[in-house]
Motif scaffolding. Structure first.
Motif, PDB file in Angstrom:
ATOM      1  N   SER A  42      -4.341  -3.684   7.493  1.00 11.12           N
ATOM      2  CA  SER A  42      -5.702  -3.510   6.984  1.00 11.12           C
ATOM      3  C   SER A  42      -6.178  -2.073   7.106  1.00 11.12           C
ATOM      4  CB  SER A  42      -6.663  -4.454   7.702  1.00 11.12           C
ATOM      5  OG  SER A  42      -6.655  -4.189   9.086  1.00 11.12           O
ATOM      6  N   THR A  43      -5.509  -1.269   7.942  1.00 12.67           N
ATOM      7  CA  THR A  43      -5.898   0.133   8.083  1.00 12.67           C
ATOM      8  C   THR A  43      -4.661   1.004   8.120  1.00 12.67           C
ATOM      9  OG1 THR A  43      -7.769  -0.571   9.413  1.00 12.67           O
ATOM     10  CG2 THR A  43      -7.251   1.735   9.454  1.00 12.67           C
ATOM     11  N   PRO A  44      -4.428   1.894   7.194  1.00 13.31           N
ATOM     12  CA  PRO A  44      -5.180   1.991   5.948  1.00 13.31           C
ATOM     13  C   PRO A  44      -4.814   0.838   5.012  1.00 13.31           C
ATOM     14  CG  PRO A  44      -3.361   3.516   5.855  1.00 13.31           C
ATOM     15  CD  PRO A  44      -3.327   2.871   7.220  1.00 13.31           C
ATOM     16  N   TYR A  45      -5.709   0.546   4.128  1.00 13.28           N
ATOM     17  CA  TYR A  45      -5.499  -0.492   3.119  1.00 13.28           C
ATOM     18  C   TYR A  45      -4.945   0.210   1.892  1.00 13.28           C
ATOM     19  CZ  TYR A  45      -6.561  -4.682   0.357  1.00 13.28           C
ATOM     20  OH  TYR A  45      -6.482  -5.795  -0.417  1.00 13.28           O
ATOM     21  N   ILE A  46      -3.733  -0.141   1.466  1.00 13.28           N
ATOM     22  CA  ILE A  46      -3.040   0.607   0.419  1.00 13.28           C
ATOM     23  C   ILE A  46      -2.805  -0.276  -0.800  1.00 13.28           C
ATOM     24  CG2 ILE A  46      -0.946   1.889  -0.169  1.00 13.28           C
ATOM     25  CD1 ILE A  46      -0.696   2.482   2.879  1.00 13.28           C
ATOM     26  N   LEU A  47      -3.212   0.246  -1.963  1.00 12.65           N
ATOM     27  CA  LEU A  47      -2.957  -0.413  -3.237  1.00 12.65           C
ATOM     28  C   LEU A  47      -1.858   0.352  -3.952  1.00 12.65           C
ATOM     29  CD1 LEU A  47      -6.614  -0.953  -4.535  1.00 12.65           C
ATOM     30  CD2 LEU A  47      -5.231  -2.482  -3.123  1.00 12.65           C
ATOM     31  N   ASN A  48      -0.864  -0.362  -4.477  1.00 16.12           N
ATOM     32  CA  ASN A  48       0.236   0.271  -5.213  1.00 16.12           C
ATOM     33  C   ASN A  48       0.164  -0.101  -6.689  1.00 16.12           C
ATOM     34  OD1 ASN A  48       1.845   1.649  -3.161  1.00 16.12           O
ATOM     35  ND2 ASN A  48       2.081  -0.392  -2.310  1.00 16.12           N
ATOM     36  N   TYR A  49       0.221   0.933  -7.519  1.00 20.33           N
ATOM     37  CA  TYR A  49       0.247   0.785  -8.975  1.00 20.33           C
ATOM     38  C   TYR A  49       1.438   1.576  -9.489  1.00 20.33           C
ATOM     39  CZ  TYR A  49      -4.692  -0.695  -8.754  1.00 20.33           C
ATOM     40  OH  TYR A  49      -5.874  -1.354  -8.500  1.00 20.33           O
ATOM     41  N   GLY A  50       2.628   1.003  -9.460  1.00 17.18           N
ATOM     42  CA  GLY A  50       3.814   1.725  -9.913  1.00 17.18           C
ATOM     43  C   GLY A  50       4.064   2.948  -9.050  1.00 17.18           C
ATOM     44  N   SER A  51       4.010   4.126  -9.636  1.00 20.83           N
ATOM     45  CA  SER A  51       4.258   5.384  -8.931  1.00 20.83           C
ATOM     46  C   SER A  51       3.047   5.882  -8.159  1.00 20.83           C
ATOM     47  CB  SER A  51       4.677   6.463  -9.929  1.00 20.83           C
ATOM     48  OG  SER A  51       5.828   6.054 -10.627  1.00 20.83           O
TER      49      SER A  51
END
Length: 153
Positions: A42-51
């Motif tokens: 939850s910390t850090p909260y990371i969103l992945n969008y391809g590259s």
């Protein structure tokens, strides 16, 4: 005159299309849609969008964007909601070619000792605190990542 939007926005102003540090997570997700992957922590909260990897201060929808990472491979993938124009490098771009391109668009990148480790990588930093990292592979130096994070106070 053709302006290279990516170079100008990322390296000079610290922007990636409509995405900038400090945006709320729900705003980012509204612009880019559902991420392909979400971090387990939850910390850090990371969103992945391809590259593209976006780090937030927490998993709260109102948490703010703390850092933007672009990772380069043979194929560079971005979410459909991100509109980018201009030259987009990939992993095969050498450090020399990248620096020549940056200079052509008046972007000053200086070697950054904090992100340079003699063997495996060399780091550069722009005036907007954008970090560009190249990996050293045998005789070549290839683009690995571009990072923009909150400036230290």
């Amino acid at each position: 005159m053709c302006q290279d939007v990516i170079f100008h926005e990322i390296y000079s102003a610290g922007l990636l299309g409509e995405i900038s540090l400090g945006l709320k997570r729900d705003t980012v997700e509204g612009l880019l849609g559902e991420p392909q992957d979400i971090s387990v922590s939850s910390t850090p909260y990371i969103l992945n969008y391809g590259s593209l990897q976006l780090s937030f201060s927490s998993n709260d929808p109102h948490a703010t964007l703390q850092s933007i990472h672009l990772y380069f491979d043979e194929i560079v993938e971005f979410p459909h909601g991100l509109q980018l124009e201009g030259w987009l490098p990939n992993k095969s771009v050498s450090a020399e070619e990248f620096l020549i391109h940056a200079e052509h668009f008046n972007v000053v990148l200086e070697e950054d000792e904090q992100h340079t480790f003699k063997n495996p990588q060399i780091g550069f930093k722009s005036k907007a605190d954008v970090i560009v990292v190249f990996t050293i592979e045998e005789e070549s130096v290839k683009l690995y990542s571009i990072h923009l994070g909150k400036r230290p106070r």
